[in-house]
Design a protein around this motif. Sequence first.
Motif, PDB file in Angstrom:
ATOM      1  N   TRP A   1       0.855  -1.210   0.000  1.00 15.32           N
ATOM      2  CA  TRP A   1       0.000   0.000   0.000  1.00 15.32           C
ATOM      3  C   TRP A   1       0.887   1.254   0.000  1.00 15.32           C
ATOM      4  O   TRP A   1       0.639   2.207  -0.725  1.00 15.32           O
ATOM      5  CB  TRP A   1      -0.918  -0.016   1.229  1.00 15.32           C
ATOM      6  CG  TRP A   1      -1.688   1.270   1.381  1.00 15.32           C
ATOM      7  CD1 TRP A   1      -2.881   1.568   0.800  1.00 15.32           C
ATOM      8  CD2 TRP A   1      -1.282   2.437   2.101  1.00 15.32           C
ATOM      9  NE1 TRP A   1      -3.269   2.852   1.135  1.00 15.32           N
ATOM     10  CE2 TRP A   1      -2.300   3.405   1.926  1.00 15.32           C
ATOM     11  CE3 TRP A   1      -0.176   2.764   2.882  1.00 15.32           C
ATOM     12  CZ2 TRP A   1      -2.242   4.672   2.513  1.00 15.32           C
ATOM     13  CZ3 TRP A   1      -0.124   4.026   3.455  1.00 15.32           C
ATOM     14  CH2 TRP A   1      -1.141   4.957   3.261  1.00 15.32           C
ATOM     15  N   HIS A   2       1.932   1.216   0.813  1.00  7.52           N
ATOM     16  CA  HIS A   2       2.842   2.356   0.972  1.00  7.52           C
ATOM     17  C   HIS A   2       3.518   2.711  -0.362  1.00  7.52           C
ATOM     18  O   HIS A   2       3.653   3.884  -0.713  1.00  7.52           O
ATOM     19  CB  HIS A   2       3.887   1.985   2.028  1.00  7.52           C
ATOM     20  CG  HIS A   2       4.860   3.077   2.348  1.00  7.52           C
ATOM     21  ND1 HIS A   2       4.474   4.320   2.790  1.00  7.52           N
ATOM     22  CD2 HIS A   2       6.222   3.103   2.306  1.00  7.52           C
ATOM     23  CE1 HIS A   2       5.537   5.060   3.002  1.00  7.52           C
ATOM     24  NE2 HIS A   2       6.614   4.358   2.709  1.00  7.52           N
TER      25      HIS A   2
ATOM     26  N   LYS B   1       2.343   2.121  -3.290  1.00 12.12           N
ATOM     27  CA  LYS B   1       1.347   2.679  -4.225  1.00 12.12           C
ATOM     28  C   LYS B   1       0.857   4.047  -3.786  1.00 12.12           C
ATOM     29  O   LYS B   1       0.253   4.776  -4.576  1.00 12.12           O
ATOM     30  CB  LYS B   1       0.142   1.730  -4.301  1.00 12.12           C
ATOM     31  CG  LYS B   1       0.409   0.506  -5.132  1.00 12.12           C
ATOM     32  CD  LYS B   1      -0.897  -0.252  -5.333  1.00 12.12           C
ATOM     33  CE  LYS B   1      -0.643  -1.725  -5.543  1.00 12.12           C
ATOM     34  NZ  LYS B   1      -1.647  -2.584  -4.989  1.00 12.12           N
ATOM     35  N   ASN B   2       1.032   4.382  -2.528  1.00 19.37           N
ATOM     36  CA  ASN B   2       0.501   5.654  -2.003  1.00 19.37           C
ATOM     37  C   ASN B   2       1.589   6.470  -1.318  1.00 19.37           C
ATOM     38  O   ASN B   2       1.526   6.692  -0.106  1.00 19.37           O
ATOM     39  CB  ASN B   2      -0.631   5.379  -1.001  1.00 19.37           C
ATOM     40  CG  ASN B   2      -1.786   4.669  -1.650  1.00 19.37           C
ATOM     41  OD1 ASN B   2      -2.653   5.306  -2.246  1.00 19.37           O
ATOM     42  ND2 ASN B   2      -1.787   3.349  -1.570  1.00 19.37           N
TER      43      ASN B   2
ATOM     44  N   ARG C   1       3.669   9.406   0.196  1.00 24.51           N
ATOM     45  CA  ARG C   1       3.225  10.689   0.755  1.00 24.51           C
ATOM     46  C   ARG C   1       4.414  11.647   0.715  1.00 24.51           C
ATOM     47  O   ARG C   1       5.326  11.529   1.544  1.00 24.51           O
ATOM     48  CB  ARG C   1       2.781  10.465   2.202  1.00 24.51           C
ATOM     49  CG  ARG C   1       1.925  11.569   2.752  1.00 24.51           C
ATOM     50  CD  ARG C   1       1.558  11.228   4.183  1.00 24.51           C
ATOM     51  NE  ARG C   1       0.576  12.153   4.718  1.00 24.51           N
ATOM     52  CZ  ARG C   1       0.233  12.216   5.979  1.00 24.51           C
ATOM     53  NH1 ARG C   1       0.794  11.401   6.849  1.00 24.51           N
ATOM     54  NH2 ARG C   1      -0.647  13.093   6.406  1.00 24.51           N
TER      55      ARG C   1
ATOM     56  N   ASN D   1       1.280   6.336   8.140  1.00 26.48           N
ATOM     57  CA  ASN D   1       0.481   6.933   7.060  1.00 26.48           C
ATOM     58  C   ASN D   1      -0.846   6.200   6.887  1.00 26.48           C
ATOM     59  O   ASN D   1      -1.879   6.827   6.661  1.00 26.48           O
ATOM     60  CB  ASN D   1       1.252   6.903   5.733  1.00 26.48           C
ATOM     61  CG  ASN D   1       2.411   7.882   5.739  1.00 26.48           C
ATOM     62  OD1 ASN D   1       2.513   8.720   6.635  1.00 26.48           O
ATOM     63  ND2 ASN D   1       3.273   7.783   4.746  1.00 26.48           N
TER      64      ASN D   1
ATOM     65  N   VAL E   1      -6.050   5.904   6.001  1.00 28.96           N
ATOM     66  CA  VAL E   1      -7.031   4.857   5.656  1.00 28.96           C
ATOM     67  C   VAL E   1      -7.878   4.474   6.875  1.00 28.96           C
ATOM     68  O   VAL E   1      -9.105   4.564   6.853  1.00 28.96           O
ATOM     69  CB  VAL E   1      -6.333   3.601   5.079  1.00 28.96           C
ATOM     70  CG1 VAL E   1      -7.365   2.537   4.722  1.00 28.96           C
ATOM     71  CG2 VAL E   1      -5.517   3.972   3.839  1.00 28.96           C
TER      72      VAL E   1
END
Length: 349
Positions: free
Chosen positions: A12-13, A15-16, A18, A185, A190
Amino acid sequence: MATTFARQLLQWHIKNPRPLPWDGGPRDAYHIWVSEIIMQQTRIEQGGPYYLRFIKRFPTIKQLATAPIDEVLRYWQGLGYYSRARNLHKAAQIIVNDLGGVFPSTHEALMKLPGVGEYTAAAIASFAFNLPHPVVDGNVKRLLARFTGFTTSIDESSSHQKIVQLATQLMQEKYPAEFNQAIMNFGALVCTPKNPFCKTCPLSKKCYALNNNCVEDLPVRTKKKTNTLRYFHFLVLSWKGKILLHQRGGKDIWHGLYTPPILETKSTRKPSLKSFASEILVLTGTDKIQWVDSSDAIIQPLSHQTLHGRFYHIELLEKPGKPFPDYVWVSKRQMDDFPKPKMVVEGEI
Ligand code: SF4
């Protein structure tokens, strides 16, 4: 479970990502430490510019250690929690003077620095030295309480260690820095306090709270925050273009910062003219004064108290006596040299 949890989180990190204000800049232990202390009290969007300004003025730990504390506080002005800036300065001096300028590199040694608790030590240990210590902030506690079905109140002091243990078990030891960044994050973006994004959550299959229909009941909280209302009446006393400032001491807020003298009351009601006059007489040795004007109220919520401030501009009509040791007459030009709390900066004295 650990592997799946960590893998899904890391995916997830990736793909996302920050973007952070300090991306591209140096990220050694010193820079990580400063950013972590600043970000403990503010959101990234607000704290980023403060961090960049601070690091520009104090690019190395030596430059921070040798700077006067008043200057450090001035660069902290507006961030609040000034004891954190004082601890940062004190710890920098310990590292430079007692540890030969070498930043401690274990969780245990980091915890010995003033102002470095378990969270900050874990952040520095993982981000700077790639050691497997999980960071456990409010976002992480919420996520883990929901994911694992942790039903003890997260406000209980015993819960903290248990959640640290849970996070350690779930951690992907090969990538502690990435895991920590990802879990913080994820909790913030989320698994949010209200309306978490469960429908698209990659952890949903194994999430205890979602599968037991109790997302809204977790985490369990018990402590209610008490909020004290405080009413500050600032006496902006001027004499020949100079203003009287007081360097605050004691254990109260704004320790070490400069403010006009304050009369504090327990309600919005203005102090009587007699109280103003006697305070001014004590501070300056004269009661020959002229009222100029007063400001609207400024309200500033802090974590456990809400401050109401009002500024009263008063001119002295005769020369004041010598100020007390922690008071100083300051010209408009010198005003920026004195670290002041946000409320006083907004009060435009
Ligand atoms: S499924 Fe919902 S409650 Fe569970 S971890 Fe994901 S976002 Fe949080």
